[in-house]
Write an enzyme that holds these catalytic residues in place. Structure first.
Site, PDB file in Angstrom:
ATOM      1  N   HIS A  39       0.846  -1.180   0.000  1.00 52.36           N
ATOM      2  CA  HIS A  39       0.000   0.000   0.000  1.00 52.36           C
ATOM      3  C   HIS A  39       0.883   1.231   0.000  1.00 52.36           C
ATOM      4  O   HIS A  39       0.854   2.036   0.920  1.00 52.36           O
ATOM      5  CB  HIS A  39      -0.955  -0.020   1.196  1.00 52.36           C
ATOM      6  CG  HIS A  39      -1.783  -1.268   1.272  1.00 52.36           C
ATOM      7  ND1 HIS A  39      -2.530  -1.620   2.368  1.00 52.36           N
ATOM      8  CD2 HIS A  39      -2.015  -2.245   0.350  1.00 52.36           C
ATOM      9  CE1 HIS A  39      -3.157  -2.772   2.134  1.00 52.36           C
ATOM     10  NE2 HIS A  39      -2.857  -3.168   0.922  1.00 52.36           N
TER      11      HIS A  39
HETATM   12  C1  LIG Z   1       0.245  -9.144  -2.064  1.00 50.93           C
HETATM   13  C2  LIG Z   1      -0.678  -7.975  -2.218  1.00 50.93           C
HETATM   14  C3  LIG Z   1      -1.876  -7.941  -1.509  1.00 50.93           C
HETATM   15  C4  LIG Z   1      -2.733  -6.848  -1.646  1.00 50.93           C
HETATM   16  N1  LIG Z   1      -3.935  -6.870  -0.987  1.00 50.93           N
HETATM   17  C5  LIG Z   1      -4.780  -5.816  -1.113  1.00 50.93           C
HETATM   18  C6  LIG Z   1      -6.053  -5.824  -0.490  1.00 50.93           C
HETATM   19  O1  LIG Z   1      -6.462  -6.787   0.140  1.00 50.93           O
HETATM   20  N2  LIG Z   1      -6.839  -4.718  -0.605  1.00 50.93           N
HETATM   21  C7  LIG Z   1      -6.453  -3.624  -1.323  1.00 50.93           C
HETATM   22  O2  LIG Z   1      -7.183  -2.655  -1.388  1.00 50.93           O
HETATM   23  N3  LIG Z   1      -5.257  -3.627  -1.975  1.00 50.93           N
HETATM   24  C8  LIG Z   1      -4.422  -4.688  -1.896  1.00 50.93           C
HETATM   25  N4  LIG Z   1      -3.245  -4.686  -2.579  1.00 50.93           N
HETATM   26  C9  LIG Z   1      -2.926  -3.508  -3.423  1.00 50.93           C
HETATM   27  C10 LIG Z   1      -3.580  -3.590  -4.801  1.00 50.93           C
HETATM   28  O3  LIG Z   1      -3.111  -4.717  -5.462  1.00 50.93           O
HETATM   29  C11 LIG Z   1      -3.254  -2.316  -5.580  1.00 50.93           C
HETATM   30  O4  LIG Z   1      -3.834  -1.213  -4.905  1.00 50.93           O
HETATM   31  C12 LIG Z   1      -3.792  -2.287  -7.000  1.00 50.93           C
HETATM   32  O5  LIG Z   1      -3.494  -3.464  -7.703  1.00 50.93           O
HETATM   33  C13 LIG Z   1      -3.224  -1.086  -7.728  1.00 50.93           C
HETATM   34  O6  LIG Z   1      -3.705  -1.005  -9.045  1.00 50.93           O
HETATM   35  P1  LIG Z   1      -2.864  -0.252 -10.159  1.00 50.93           P
HETATM   36  O7  LIG Z   1      -3.648  -0.317 -11.404  1.00 50.93           O
HETATM   37  O8  LIG Z   1      -2.472   1.075  -9.635  1.00 50.93           O
HETATM   38  O9  LIG Z   1      -1.497  -1.080 -10.276  1.00 50.93           O
HETATM   39  P2  LIG Z   1      -1.222  -2.616 -10.608  1.00 50.93           P
HETATM   40  O10 LIG Z   1      -2.426  -3.448 -10.430  1.00 50.93           O
HETATM   41  O11 LIG Z   1      -0.005  -2.988  -9.850  1.00 50.93           O
HETATM   42  O12 LIG Z   1      -0.869  -2.618 -12.145  1.00 50.93           O
HETATM   43  C14 LIG Z   1       0.255  -1.937 -12.661  1.00 50.93           C
HETATM   44  C15 LIG Z   1       0.735  -2.651 -13.907  1.00 50.93           C
HETATM   45  O13 LIG Z   1       1.649  -1.795 -14.583  1.00 50.93           O
HETATM   46  C16 LIG Z   1       2.718  -2.563 -15.076  1.00 50.93           C
HETATM   47  N5  LIG Z   1       3.881  -1.690 -15.253  1.00 50.93           N
HETATM   48  C17 LIG Z   1       4.637  -1.114 -14.295  1.00 50.93           C
HETATM   49  N6  LIG Z   1       5.610  -0.360 -14.845  1.00 50.93           N
HETATM   50  C18 LIG Z   1       5.460  -0.455 -16.182  1.00 50.93           C
HETATM   51  C19 LIG Z   1       6.159   0.112 -17.272  1.00 50.93           C
HETATM   52  N7  LIG Z   1       7.197   0.927 -17.102  1.00 50.93           N
HETATM   53  N8  LIG Z   1       5.766  -0.209 -18.526  1.00 50.93           N
HETATM   54  C20 LIG Z   1       4.696  -1.050 -18.734  1.00 50.93           C
HETATM   55  N9  LIG Z   1       4.000  -1.603 -17.716  1.00 50.93           N
HETATM   56  C21 LIG Z   1       4.369  -1.299 -16.457  1.00 50.93           C
HETATM   57  C22 LIG Z   1       2.921  -3.623 -14.030  1.00 50.93           C
HETATM   58  O14 LIG Z   1       3.629  -4.739 -14.564  1.00 50.93           O
HETATM   59  C23 LIG Z   1       1.489  -3.931 -13.616  1.00 50.93           C
HETATM   60  O15 LIG Z   1       0.939  -4.975 -14.372  1.00 50.93           O
HETATM   61  C24 LIG Z   1      -2.369  -5.759  -2.478  1.00 50.93           C
HETATM   62  C25 LIG Z   1      -1.172  -5.809  -3.182  1.00 50.93           C
HETATM   63  C26 LIG Z   1      -0.333  -6.903  -3.072  1.00 50.93           C
HETATM   64  C27 LIG Z   1       0.917  -6.934  -3.857  1.00 50.93           C
END
Ligand SMILES: Cc1cc2nc3c(=O)[nH]c(=O)nc-3n(C[C@H](O)[C@H](O)[C@H](O)COP(=O)(O)OP(=O)(O)OC[C@H]3O[C@@H](n4cnc5c(N)ncnc54)[C@H](O)[C@@H]3O)c2cc1C
Lengths: 589, 233
Positions: free
Chosen positions: A518
């Site tokens: 987080h």
């Molecule tokens: C183990 C774990 C448990 C969690 N449990 C919870 C929970 O219970 N409740 C909760 O609210 N949140 C939880 N989270 C957090 C939640 O997963 C994130 O808040 C959420 O996935 C964020 O979404 P996002 O779209 O910002 O990023 P992400 O879902 O991380 O997606 C980002 C994507 O961008 C890609 N990327 C990064 N850099 C580049 C680049 N330079 N070029 C191309 N692609 C790139 C990555 O490979 C990834 O696929 C948890 C996270 C983890 C790791």
């Protein structure tokens, strides 16, 4: 010379939760969209298939679904006086990688923030005055209110498929739900999951002390469900493999179960995997982006992808890194307080109590990532900050989520870590332990921030991002307060053994044990360009055709897991692009 | 190899552990329907470790999770095989980790792994350094010591009293961690032989279907484990 691809209307960087949401919403406008994802493609079948996924070593311990530091990492120091060193092995947080992002292997705990958290600075000053805010705390209001976001929280909950029990429908308090939550326009799309033994025990004890237990809102299907995109979920079978694992039976909310199959069928949407974006390219006058340059892993070459709109959806840490490398926003300088990129990095402040009951059988392998009963009696809107001497709050939860024996072997303190006594203890206590966790807020400070490292470089020769982060007294005091309140509750349950695990005053940040993923802030939403990187619509102040999604937008962290707010903000941003920006591209504020 | 009088030799250690394997094999078959008795660890050809290092791994893991008492020890669970295989996999060579310099191996441990060495190399150098220390402090390399002396030596290693170079200071931490991994991981990785460790604590492995059990409170789960490759115990 970089190869140049055909121009698109929109390029999305990263195909996790927010990239998928933006992709779907803008695809509905008929725009030509390409998403670039640095990792591989991932689908429920075959990538998460049973029984291969039920592999604690590969996914739980060696974290094979996450970002390998060899490919991308950052450096960490606790203060400006230290030399930052690389985060070489994943520990404290686990950035996602691959289609679906961290939404593939999250726990599914889906929370909305409290209305008070969205206007926290005002809430504090109106009730206790400016004086109680520590000098080094960057306490802010979000430039968007809970009321404005409510329809978008609702939208995300319906798309993701959340199971839960409403506590406040349009201001009417509903029995069995959270009486302290903000209003919601309607109930959750699915009823709550049934409670396991430990959570029932906790709820009974909490009730007896006059607290208000309710089921944790879960991105875990309790029934069969179909969302507005036609995506189907099946009821969860409590297999106990959520966090760090992909769900093999379409039960956990994820981009795969909620959005991606529908999105991939759209003729105007395409995506490329093994495409790591290296920087955002700006026009000569610096006022807009022309597209992004990425590294095509298969062709082993740089590619320029021109686009009219650039959406940074690459997770908080990666978004900030890309901004620092691309000259988006002035880098934040903690000495002067000037600059915005990398400012207000925040995290999460957790603690908890383990309890051991010789005679009770908990079957810890029966569970899921969002299992359990919760109380919000020590939430941000329930604490007298002036009297207690801190700003913040936490929710408490109890519920089995995995009984995986390498990672989750809870033993009474003082048990030797090896030898005959350890061996006897694992038999004696496995299945006889339960815990209550405190999941707490974390504020933003002048000192905690992100910038570029002067020494270490990634495989493309770019500087790594540098994190300067340590625990601050305010949040540690909050955590100690929770300890003082939780211990009597745990004692009332009369365990044979109990032990507290809360950070003490003066605790230093330790990058080794997993805490949470987080990570927040760094490109915060703000009322003016002098305060943050993006405006209230997550549109970059300096370049109006760049939008940034994710928890990087958080002004400070909330007391909850971030994704409910992350998802709500992504829908809010998509709506602003659809209803205001496309017809007249310009700064929206 | 010199064997001080009164200390069990490596050969007798191996014989002793083979005997324990056979003995607990009987206990295990009562619960686990292991088709064949485990091939003795003596006959295992390590993929990574030298003969001396292999003897150390057998001896050290046998102290970390002893065979005495209820439940399998590291030897019966074939933890050494697991560790050996991990060394030749991407874990041993730290393929996923960021290993670029400069390195400050002596940094505050809270900043995590800062050694320039991948785990396989930490084992190699760690075993050599620890054996040298055992020789000077206890009068023999680790495998030559009596069980009590071995425990004392491992305790010193865990406490950081052995004076290891910063590059290998995490040797005990990873040895213990990998030992527990080999004890509890799915048997396909070479340890947790016959799922004995899962049977011992009551973990059902890859069964992964417990929906009706959410509501069965304070009731023991009756079924034994299954592994990813379909073994049952
Ligand atoms: C183990 C774990 C448990 C969690 N449990 C919870 C929970 O219970 N409740 C909760 O609210 N949140 C939880 N989270 C957090 C939640 O997963 C994130 O808040 C959420 O996935 C964020 O979404 P996002 O779209 O910002 O990023 P992400 O879902 O991380 O997606 C980002 C994507 O961008 C890609 N990327 C990064 N850099 C580049 C680049 N330079 N070029 C191309 N692609 C790139 C990555 O490979 C990834 O696929 C948890 C996270 C983890 C790791």
């Amino acid at each position: 010379m970089a190869r140049e691809e055909k121009k698109k209307d929109v390029v999305i960087v990263g195909l996790g939760w927010t990239g998928s949401i933006i992709g779907m919403e803008l695809a509905q406008e008929g725009l030509e969209i390409v998403a670039l994802e640095r990792g591989e493609d991932r689908e429920t079948v075959p990538d998460f298939k049973y029984p291969n996924m039920i592999d604690e070593l590969r996914y739980g311990v060696r974290v094979k679904l996450m970002q390998p530091p060899a490919l991308q990492t950052l450096t960490v120091r606790r203060s400006a006086a230290e030399t930052a060193l690389p985060y070489r092995v994943l520990g404290s947080f686990l950035p996602g990688r691959g289609v679906g992002g961290a939404g593939t292997h999250w726990n599914g705990l889906n929370w909305r923030p409290m209305p008070e958290e969205m206007g926290l600075r005002s809430y504090v000053t109106e009730n206790w005055g400016e004086e109680i805010i520590p000098d080094d705390m960057l306490l802010g209001d979000y430039p968007v209110t809970y009321d404005e976001l409510e329809p978008f929280f609702d939208r995300f909950e319906r798309v993701a498929g959340i199971s839960g029990q409403a506590g406040n429908i349009n201001g009417r308090i509903v029995a069995g739900g959270n009486p302290f939550e903000g209003w919601r326009s309607r109930d959750y799309p699915m009823p709550p999951m049934p409670p396991t033994y430990d959570s029932t025990k906790f709820a009974d004890a909490a009730q007896a002390m006059g607290y208000h237990p309710f089921p944790a809102p879960a991105g875990i299907a309790s029934t069969a469900y179909v969302n507005e995109y036609g995506m189907q979920m099946g009821p969860c079978n409590f297999c106990g493999f959520c966090e760090r694992f992909g769900c093999y039976q379409y039960s956990k909310s994820s981009p795969q179960t909620a959005i991606l199959d529908a999105l991939k069928r759209k003729p105007n949407f395409s995506y490329r995997t093994h495409a790591e974006v290296l920087r955002v390219e700006l026009a000569e006058d610096g006022k807009t982006a022309t597209g992004v340059t990425y590294y095509d892993e298969s062709a082993q070459e740089e590619v320029f992808q021109p686009a009219d709109i650039v959406v940074l959806a690459s997770y908080q840490l990666n978004n900030v890194h890309l901004m620092l490398l691309s000259g988006i926003g002035q880098p934040y300088d903690p000495a002067t307080g000037e600059g915005v990129t990398g400012k207000s990095y925040a995290y999460q402040m957790n603690g908890g109590i383990s309890m051991f009951f010789k005679e009770d059988i908990f079957n810890p392998f029966v569970g899921h990532g969002s299992n359990g009963q919760v109380i919000d009696d020590f939430a941000i809107n329930q604490i007298d900050f002036g009297a207690e001497g801190f700003i913040g709050g936490s929710y408490w939860r109890s519920g089995t989520f995995n009984g995986q024996p390498i990672r989750s072997m809870s033993l009474p303190a003082g048990t030797p870590s090896w030898g005959p006594d350890w061996k006897a203890a694992i038999k004696e206590w496995y299945g006889h332990a339960m815990s209550i966790g405190s999941h707490g807020s974390h504020m933003a400070y002048k000192t905690n921030h992100l910038d570029l490292d002067p020494t270490y470089r990634d495989r493309h020769g770019r500087p790594l991002m540098r994190m300067t982060f340590n625990w601050n007294p305010n949040d540690l005091r909050m955590n100690q307060f929770m300890k003082s309140k939780m211990e009597p509750l745990a004692e009332s349950m009369t365990p044979d053994v109990m032990q507290s695990g809360f950070k003490d005053i003066g605790a230093q940040y330790d990058v080794r044990p997993y805490q949470t993923t987080h990570n927040t802030g760094g490109h915060i939403m703000s009322e003016s360009p002098a305060e943050g990187v993006v405006n209230r619509y997550s549109q970059v102040w300096g370049q109006h055709n760049i939008f940034a999604t994710g928890a990087g937008n958080f002004v400070q962290n909330t007391q909850y897991n971030p994704t409910g707010l992350v998802g709500g903000l992504a829908y809010w941003t998509a709506d602003a692009i659809r209803s205001q920006y496309l017809s007249n591209p310009r700064p929206l504020v | 190899m010199n064997e001080p009088p009164g200390f069990p030799s490596r050969r007798s250690f191996l014989k002793a552990s083979a005997a324990t394997v056979a003995f607990s094999g009987i206990a295990a078959t009562a619960q686990a329907q292991t088709a064949e008795p485990p091939p003795p660890l003596e006959d295992y050809e390590p993929e990574y470790f030298t003969a001396e290092e292999w003897a150390f791994i057998l001896a050290a893991t046998a102290r970390l999770i002893p065979s005495d008492g209820e439940g399998p020890g590291a030897i019966e669970a074939r933890v050494p095989v697991f560790i050996d295989r991990q060394m030749v996999g991407d874990y041993g060579s730290a393929d996923d980790w960021y290993m670029e310099g400069p390195h400050d191996a002596a940094a505050d441990p809270l900043l995590g792994w800062q050694s320039p060495l991948p785990p396989a190399q930490v084992y190699r150098e760690g075993i050599a350094a620890f054996d040298a220390w055992c020789e000077s402090e206890h009068g023999g390399i680790f495998t030559e010591l009596a069980p009590d002396a071995q425990d004392a030596a491992l305790t010193s290693l865990q406490k950081g009293d052995v004076g290891l170079q910063p590059e290998i200071r995490d040797f005990f931490t990873i040895l213990l961690q990998n030992t527990k991994e080999g004890y509890f991981a799915d048997p396909m990785y070479g340890g947790n032989h016959g799922m004995q460790s899962w049977v011992y604590i009551g973990f059902p492995g890859a069964r992964a279907s417990f929906r009706e059990w959410a509501g069965r409170h304070d009731t023991p789960y009756p079924l034994g484990p299954v592994s990813i490759s379909g073994e049952r115990a």
